[in-house]
Design a protein around this motif. Structure first.
Motif, PDB file in Angstrom:
ATOM      1  N   LEU A 117      -7.816  -2.270  -2.767  1.00 20.57           N
ATOM      2  CA  LEU A 117      -7.253  -3.242  -3.703  1.00 20.57           C
ATOM      3  C   LEU A 117      -8.300  -3.657  -4.710  1.00 20.57           C
ATOM      4  O   LEU A 117      -9.505  -3.578  -4.449  1.00 20.57           O
ATOM      5  N   ASP A 170       0.832  -1.206   0.000  1.00 27.92           N
ATOM      6  CA  ASP A 170       0.000   0.000   0.000  1.00 27.92           C
ATOM      7  C   ASP A 170       0.866   1.254   0.000  1.00 27.92           C
ATOM      8  O   ASP A 170       0.579   2.225  -0.715  1.00 27.92           O
ATOM      9  N   CYS A 215       2.328   1.836  -3.403  1.00 28.47           N
ATOM     10  CA  CYS A 215       1.289   2.389  -4.285  1.00 28.47           C
ATOM     11  C   CYS A 215       1.079   3.871  -4.015  1.00 28.47           C
ATOM     12  O   CYS A 215       0.979   4.682  -4.945  1.00 28.47           O
ATOM     13  N   ARG A 251      -3.647  -1.486  -8.365  1.00 29.04           N
ATOM     14  CA  ARG A 251      -3.430  -2.228  -7.116  1.00 29.04           C
ATOM     15  C   ARG A 251      -4.112  -3.592  -7.218  1.00 29.04           C
ATOM     16  O   ARG A 251      -5.341  -3.662  -7.178  1.00 29.04           O
TER      17      ARG A 251
END
Length: 698
Positions: free
Chosen positions: A368, A257, A260, A272
């Motif tokens: 996600l 995370d 990203c 993602r």
């Protein structure tokens, strides 16, 4: 060409080298190893080659000097106002909103240009510039170019005597010449100094620092300018359906995370992906057990909320009952054919897991897109003939395998002896799909280091298969170590079971509330503020404890350490942030008015501690660039701690607000408030990238 005639190709160094070479050739000729005529030809060829090489270097240097006078960028053939490649004229560096970059990268370009100008025979070399250790900044500048020692060795190996100090001075002379003629460089750099044994020290400009901080206050913290926007697929978290998320999923989820968030902030197009384990043998046994336990599952939704217990029951039967095992395998075959009844059972099981996973993701504030192994079933079917057509598959005891670069290691099993597919097959199909269908320029896979060999092999096989071209697609395996308990062993419960992630988060909430109450925060905060602080501290500390460690190493999970409000912990940093945010409130200044004042009031940088804090803030893009290269988030955590430490030193030495004996405000230093506001904004941006929520009261 007449202007180049003043450059003679013969120098003392080249003459000495030639004499040494001719002597060796004559010696070989005398000893009968080569003929006299051959030795003469060799000497003549070497002499001619030396002349040409030196003449080329001289011409390149002369051309570069002429182009510089004309304002031409040799790397692009365009005006020097355009951005240049590394090694060309330094890229324009300004304090405008549109043109931000890493200061370290900029100085690397400056010194690479200097290196290739001063030493044209080393035209393939790139300079190395690094921030100076904070202890020595005042004396030795903010950045250093330390190439002189390495260049000295290169010349020594060539038989040329040059001292590191002499080389450093040559580099400094070129940069100082550029400094005198290039206003963009002069805006950034105050001065250049040479120090023994061969360091070139760079001192940043206060004017430039002030302009950059003003920009932060007026426009927020902006990312460095992006050379090219990439489409990046990040594969992370990836739990298995029918199993609860446990502490082993913590690192992949948090690291993935944060990666990203960093890449999204920089301006890349990020996908993602949650590559969940939703296909394979385990679903055969789950479906068979579902059919036996809830025979009416097609018409009545079965109560399988506790999927973990359901999985354990089916696994026990699979291990002990041979008849059940055969049925389970048959269920897998039926599922892979997408037969309706079996697919419905599979959908039910997956939906229960998804709901449990989502609760965790919601708590961690992670988003996600699920694309499990099942998605690639048809792509796996297409992959096999694709690889066979290229002649890349070999038969091995009924299996179809594919080798990477080293046959001494293990191969990838593309098709099992029973005709089924494996993780190797699905990962190959997934990589191919991400490159060809998702059009990814960059694929990042976040999983534990134990799978390093597998993903190394995946990259090698992808290149052999022809769909992974390293010149077009970057592939990164982001491995990480194991989470350990305080006994330095793999983190487990007292009973030896794997720690459930939901229970870990619950424990974090309990402990953070206890810590807040211990400091009497519950008497100062409203119930809403207390709840927000509790969650910020609990989840922030868990995330930061992971991200602040080098991901390649194991780390010890300790609530006591991560909740300590001293040292490099989220608790300390969150407290520091709230204190900084409270300064403006304490001054009684409206934040909008403070921002507007940045147009007319300069950020205060006269005191050494003010300037030290400012220069720490300016390192943000250096750090972000570094993290982008190695995908190690601990660099950003260390930087966040450095900012907090620099602010504390500034705050202890420089009053933002002066009060009289009665405690009434008698003077507000607006320039220092602006510095505090810039600090708060930089810290907030770091927290955002790390996905740690901040609060204004704690």
């Amino acid at each position: 060409m007449e202007k180049f005639e003043k450059y003679n190709y013969q120098t003392e160094e080249s003459e000495a080298k030639l004499k040494e070479f001719i002597s060796k050739v004559n010696e070989l000729s005398t000893q009968g190893f080569i003929s006299e005529s051959a030795s003469a030809e060799v000497v003549a060829a070497q002499l001619h080659n030396t002349k040409l090489k030196h003449r080329l270097a001289v011409l390149q240097r002369a051309i570069a000097e002429e182009e510089k006078k004309l304002g031409i960028n040799s790397s692009t053939g365009s005006s020097s106002g355009k951005a240049a490649k590394v090694g060309g004229a330094p890229k324009k560096m300004s304090a405008t909103v549109r043109d931000r970059m890493s200061i370290r990268d900029y100085l690397t370009e400056v010194f690479t240009h200097a290196l290739r100008t001063a030493f044209p025979d080393l035209e393939d070399k790139t300079a190395a510039v690094a921030p100076t250790n904070e202890k020595y900044v005042a004396k030795f500048g903010d950045y250093q170019c330390n190439d002189a020692m390495a260049l000295c060795k290169i010349y020594k190996d060539k038989g040329v005597k040059k001292s590191p100090l002499e080389i450093a001075q040559s580099l400094a002379d070129v940069v100082n010449k550029e400094l005198a003629s290039n206003p963009n460089l002069a805006k950034v750099v105050d001065k250049i100094e040479v120090a023994k044994p061969g360091f070139v020290n760079v001192f940043l400009s206060r004017v430039y620092a002030g302009e950059q901080l003003k920009d932060i206050v007026l426009n927020g913290v902006q990312p460095p300018s992006l050379d090219k926007r990439l489409r990046v697929v990040v594969d992370f978290s990836s739990p298995n359906i029918a199993k609860e998320m446990h502490v082993g999923h913590l690192r992949s989820t948090i690291l993935g995370d944060a990666i990203c968030r960093l890449l999204e902030y920089l301006g890349h197009d990020v996908v993602r992906l949650n590559h969940v384990g939703d296909w394979g043998t385990q679903f055969g046994m789950l479906i068979a057990h579902l059919q036996d336990t809830y025979p009416d599952y097609l018409t009545k939704s079965p109560p399988i909320a506790d999927l973990q217990a359901f999985y354990k029951q089916s696994k026990k039967r699979f291990d002990e009952d041979e008849t059940f095992k055969k049925r389970a395998y048959q269920c897998v075959v039926s599922l892979q054919k997408f037969e309706p009844d079996y697919k419905k059972a599979w959908d039910m099981i997956c939906d229960v897991s998804r709901r449990d996973f989502q609760k965790i993701y919601d708590r961690l504030n992670v988003t996600l897109t699920e694309r499990g192994e099942s998605f690639y079933q048809k792509h796996m079917e297409e992959l096999v003939p694709y690889l066979e057509k290229k002649g890349l598959l070999e038969l091995d005891d009924g299996r179809k395998i594919m080798w990477g670069d080293d046959r001494g290691l293990i191969p990838m099993t593309i098709v099992k002896s029973d005709g089924g597919f494996t993780y190797d097959t699905s990962d190959m199909a997934a990589l191919k799909h991400r490159i060809e269908h998702e059009k990814a320029n960059w694929v990042v896979i976040v999983t534990d280091l134990g799978q390093g060999v597998h993903f190394k092999l995946l990259g090698e096989c992808g290149k052999k298969a022809g769909f992974l071209d390293p010149n077009k697609t970057r592939l990164d395996f982001v491995g990480f170590g194991v989470v350990l308990g305080e006994d330095k062993k793999k983190f487990k419960t007292r009973s030896g079971d794997t720690v459930k992630l939901s229970e870990l988060l619950d424990e974090g909430l309990r402990r953070s509330l206890d810590k807040l109450k211990e400091k009497n925060r519950h008497t100062e905060l409203t119930p809403t503020e207390l709840s927000e602080a509790q969650q910020a501290v609990a989840y922030g500390c868990i995330k930061y404890a992971d991200l602040s460690h080098n991901r390649n190493l194991d780390y010890v999970f300790s609530f006591d350490k991560m909740l300590d409000d001293r040292g490099n912990t989220a608790a300390y940093l969150l407290y520091a942030y709230t204190r900084i945010a409270s300064i403006v409130r304490a001054a009684g200044v409206n934040i909008d008015d403070l921002v507007k004042s940045a147009h007319t009031t300069p950020v205060s940088l006269e005191h050494p501690k003010e300037f030290a804090l400012a220069k720490t803030l300016l390192r943000l893009n250096d750090v972000l660039t570094l993290v982008t290269r190695d995908l190690c988030l601990h660099h950003l955590c260390e930087y966040l701690y450095d900012v907090s430490t620099a602010f504390s030193e500034f705050y202890d030495n420089c009053y933002c607000i002066e009060k009289d004996e009665a405690g009434k405000i008698k003077k507000v230093h607006t320039g220092r408030l602006l510095l505090a506001e810039a600090t708060a904004r930089v810290m907030k941006k770091c927290f955002d990238i790390l996905n740690i929520n901040t609060v204004h009261k704690m």
